[in-house]
Design an enzyme around this catalytic site. Sequence first.
Site, mmCIF file in Angstrom:
data_model
loop_
_atom_site.group_PDB
_atom_site.id
_atom_site.type_symbol
_atom_site.label_atom_id
_atom_site.label_comp_id
_atom_site.label_asym_id
_atom_site.label_seq_id
_atom_site.Cartn_x
_atom_site.Cartn_y
_atom_site.Cartn_z
ATOM 1 N N GLU A 130 -85.907 6.755 -1.215
ATOM 2 C CA GLU A 130 -85.919 7.025 -2.649
ATOM 3 C C GLU A 130 -87.101 7.903 -3.047
ATOM 4 O O GLU A 130 -88.212 7.713 -2.563
ATOM 5 C CB GLU A 130 -85.994 5.678 -3.387
ATOM 6 C CG GLU A 130 -86.128 5.765 -4.884
ATOM 7 C CD GLU A 130 -86.303 4.381 -5.500
ATOM 8 O OE1 GLU A 130 -85.279 3.755 -5.832
ATOM 9 O OE2 GLU A 130 -87.454 3.931 -5.633
ATOM 10 N N TYR B 193 -84.439 11.263 -10.706
ATOM 11 C CA TYR B 193 -84.341 10.188 -9.720
ATOM 12 C C TYR B 193 -83.421 10.647 -8.595
ATOM 13 O O TYR B 193 -82.351 11.215 -8.841
ATOM 14 C CB TYR B 193 -83.773 8.903 -10.327
ATOM 15 C CG TYR B 193 -83.535 7.845 -9.273
ATOM 16 C CD1 TYR B 193 -84.565 6.995 -8.888
ATOM 17 C CD2 TYR B 193 -82.309 7.736 -8.634
ATOM 18 C CE1 TYR B 193 -84.374 6.055 -7.894
ATOM 19 C CE2 TYR B 193 -82.108 6.801 -7.634
ATOM 20 C CZ TYR B 193 -83.146 5.967 -7.266
ATOM 21 O OH TYR B 193 -82.955 5.050 -6.269
#
Length: 378
Positions: free
Chosen positions: A189, A101
Amino acid sequence: MKLHEYQSKRIFAKYGVPIPSGDVATTPAEAQEIAKRLGGPVVIKSQVLVGGRGKAGGIKVAKDANHAEKLAEQILGMSIKGITVDKVLVDQAADIKEEIYLGVVIDRAQRKPVIIASAAGGVEIEEVAKTNPEAIIRLPIDPQMGLLDYQARDLAFDLGLRRDFINQFVQIVKGLYQVFIDSDASLAEINPLVVTGQGRLLAVDGKIVLDDNALFRHSELAELRDVQEEAPAEREARRAGLSYVKLDGEIGCMVNGAGLAMATMDIIKHYGGEPANFLDIGGGAKSEKVAAALRIILSDSKVKAVLFNIFGGITRCDEVARGILDALQEVKTDVPMVARLVGTNEEEGRRILAEANFPSASSLGEAAQKAVALAKGA
């Protein structure tokens, strides 16, 4: 303003972030043609601005072009959290070995951008943050200095990446950070950033959320807005220049000023009610803007009462009063209402409402109590 995955990834690519080859399809036949062009297995991904697409069946892997056509036919037209899928992204499937992530947000407490990363990437990153917060790395960035190479390298080592991935990772994280800065984003993101069997890092999913207040600087990004994904009330509020957020309560609120709007919602809850919305008409609002705001509030079928809380400074109370009555001429309703007008031209505003037999209150507490009682049918 949220961007679709395919829009976000295309922006990433301009900044040197590697993404899978792929394209967007609006029909099963287009999906088949794209899959045929890409060759091999592909991923069919619904393009809707909500989370949980995979769990809802909106992301599927196709083994070949014909299979891609069948899966696209299943996904196109399906509803995910109330939004109909009208396009899919057809991406070349990646040989995923590890998932990371990687995201950039603003930390308001530190007043800095913060890079958030975790070697436990993937769709359940929120659960990781809850159950294993030690697995989340936070790297504050000095906005004057920007992200420095050594910080990016240190982050790669902290994530446990092998040395042969370090240079790739530095390029990706610096690119992602620059996307965040250059687009005035509130979130940029990659989830997940994957390590492939071919020894590459690849951003197989992406998300950008833009700060609406900065869109005047980014006309090319503002044009990417998907108006089909907006609720009608939110679309009308944006066009009217209003700050509006729909909530789940029964008392509609029209207030001038964000802080006063928050205080109004708090006092409604204090007296046993639930606000139906946050709506800030801003300073200097004229009667047309007030009328537009009231139409938006009344478009919510859950609203059982409306509270106006206006502190007249730049905004004149008489203009607000006229706006309320103008709106009621356009939108016929039996929803009960109460107004609290204080400040510039408050006497004139109250006189206008009194002549129209419109209920008013002298204090916010009194107005909130009346609104809660009206919503409960008293």
